[in-house]
Design an enzyme around this catalytic site. Structure first.
Site, PDB file in Angstrom:
ATOM      1  N   ARG A 113     148.611  45.493  -1.694  1.00 11.84           N
ATOM      2  CA  ARG A 113     148.750  46.114  -2.891  1.00 11.84           C
ATOM      3  C   ARG A 113     149.274  46.498  -3.185  1.00 11.84           C
ATOM      4  NH1 ARG A 113     145.605  52.131  -3.407  1.00 11.84           N
ATOM      5  NH2 ARG A 113     144.536  50.772  -3.035  1.00 11.84           N
ATOM      6  N   HIS A 140     139.374  44.685  -7.997  1.00 15.15           N
ATOM      7  CA  HIS A 140     139.760  45.763  -6.543  1.00 15.15           C
ATOM      8  C   HIS A 140     138.914  45.547  -5.691  1.00 15.15           C
ATOM      9  CE1 HIS A 140     141.089  48.586  -3.444  1.00 15.15           C
ATOM     10  NE2 HIS A 140     141.062  50.093  -4.179  1.00 15.15           N
TER      11      HIS A 140
HETATM   12  N1   CP Z   1     140.430  53.786  -3.370  1.00 14.01           N
HETATM   13  C1   CP Z   1     141.526  53.959  -2.880  1.00 14.01           C
HETATM   14  O1   CP Z   1     141.660  51.916  -2.816  1.00 14.01           O
HETATM   15  O2   CP Z   1     142.309  54.671  -2.719  1.00 14.01           O
HETATM   16  P1   CP Z   1     143.712  53.886  -1.811  1.00 14.01           P
HETATM   17  O3   CP Z   1     144.477  53.849  -3.002  1.00 14.01           O
HETATM   18  O4   CP Z   1     144.065  55.952  -1.856  1.00 14.01           O
HETATM   19  O5   CP Z   1     143.228  53.171  -1.319  1.00 14.01           O
HETATM   20  N1  NVA Z   2     142.562  52.205 -10.897  1.00 14.01           N
HETATM   21  C1  NVA Z   2     143.170  53.315  -9.880  1.00 14.01           C
HETATM   22  C2  NVA Z   2     142.123  52.950  -9.093  1.00 14.01           C
HETATM   23  C3  NVA Z   2     142.716  53.631  -7.294  1.00 14.01           C
HETATM   24  C4  NVA Z   2     142.397  53.280  -6.105  1.00 14.01           C
HETATM   25  C5  NVA Z   2     144.066  52.985  -9.958  1.00 14.01           C
HETATM   26  O1  NVA Z   2     144.237  51.553  -9.999  1.00 14.01           O
HETATM   27  O2  NVA Z   2     145.485  53.710  -9.754  1.00 14.01           O
END
Ligand code: CP
Ligand code: NVA
Length: 332
Positions: A113, A140
């Site tokens: 991530r 994502h």
């Molecule tokens: N939806 C999602 O990716 O949540 P987190 O940022 O908590 O991992």
């Molecule tokens: N668009 C958001 C998604 C979080 C799960 C971000 O990148 O912060």
């Protein structure tokens, strides 16, 4: 149950484009089987990843993705090692490519991530083991597997459903959602101000998938007309991680795109029970966060977030089942 999608053995998942449409749907069905299996508590008999090690390399914070990956790995008998921003040299004292080659010598798979999408691409290119994208600035993909699973759980099918995404139309979730819906034969309309419309490359990719599957991808500036006929109302935060300096400007642009009960009614599907609310989370739906203490709800009102047709916690739980499905299909 052995890996039902052997074609994915050894594969990485950087964007949904790394899956054929059929593979994506099969992963969602596998996740549903894993959910049932976990509920039956037959885990001890099914340690498909016994003796394996997976690295969780996180440059950004996370609740769902991190916990989903930890629990998924543990359920399958693997060890997961969390490597946060300040834990390893990654890109600071050592190039990403060098760190990737080291991690690939020790771990069987890497979930990443972070910020730049090129980082996850470099990892996948040189690590020599499957790499899974747990969110970058651009995409994502594992989120969308969970979202489609939630839609299928609620409606019993995917093809023919209509999704309206309302908010920042050019962020990672919006782009991957458009693509995933189109791959599943689900119509999707992105309701966003022109300044935050989907990027042209992401739109073209989704439109090509929609063409294959007989579905429709559209963009609408007016949320009232854009949500008409929608079965799924979906939103995300207005300011993604790494964009915090744009908070004031985003508030101004996106205030008219808040999902409230009037917008839910505008779908025309509230009375007949054919509408659900989804949000990838975390969400700003009340005053209970540092960000919203003074200003209250942002992208969704509390009554929508807490409504019976809001399935955001099923969706969050599905992160674990889908990440597990992905790990098992890549590593066995
Ligand atoms: N939806 C999602 O990716 O949540 P987190 O940022 O908590 O991992
Ligand atoms: N668009 C958001 C998604 C979080 C799960 C971000 O990148 O912060």
């Amino acid at each position: 149950m052995t890996n039902p999608i052997p074609a994915l053995r050894g594969h990485s998942l950087l964007t949904l484009d790394d899956l054929t449409d059929a593979e994506m749907l099969a992963l969602i069905d596998f996740a549903e089987m894993l959910k049932v299996e976990k509920a039956r508590r037959s885990l001890r008999a099914e340690h498909r990843l016994a003796g394996r090690n997976v690295a969780l390399v996180f440059e950004k914070s996370s609740t769902r993705t991190r916990c989903a990956a930890m629990v998924a790995a543990h359920d399958e008998g693997a060890h997961a090692e969390y490597l946060g921003k300040s834990d390893i040299h990654f890109g600071r004292k050592e190039s990403v490519a060098d760190s990737a080659r080291v991690l690939g010598r020790m771990f069987d798979g890497i979930l990443f991530r972070g910020f730049k999408h090129s980082t996850v691409e470099t990892l996948a290119k040189v690590a020599g083991v499957p790499v899974w994208n747990g969110l970058t600035d651009d995409a994502h993909p594992t989120q969308i597997l969970a979202d489609l699973q939630a839609m299928k759980q609620y409606f019993g099918m995917l093809k023919g459903l209509k999704v309206a995404y309302v908010g920042d139309g050019r962020n990672n979730v919006a782009h991957s959602l458009m693509h995933g819906c189109a791959k599943a034969g689900v119509d999707v309309t992105v309701c966003a101000p022109p300044e935050l419309s989907p990027g042209s490359a992401a739109l073209a990719l989704a439109q090509a998938a929609a063409k294959r599957n007989g579905s429709r991808v559209a963009v609408a500036a007016d949320p009232r007309t854009g949500v008409l006929g929608a079965n799924v109302l979906y939103t995300d935060v207005w300011v993604s991680m790494g964009e915090e300096s744009q908070f004031a400007e985003r508030l101004k642009l996106l205030r008219p795109y808040q999902i409230d009960m009037n917008l839910v009614r505008a779908t025309g599907n509230l009375e007949n029970g054919r509408v659900m609310f989804l949000h990838c989370l975390p969400a700003f739906h009340n005053h209970d966060t540092d960000v919203t203490r003074e200003i209250g709800a942002l992208e969704v009102t509390d009554d929508v977030f807490e409504a019976p047709f809001s399935k955001v916690f099923d969706q969050a739980e599905n992160r674990m089942h889908t990440i597990k499905a992905m790990m098992v299909s890549s590593l066995t």
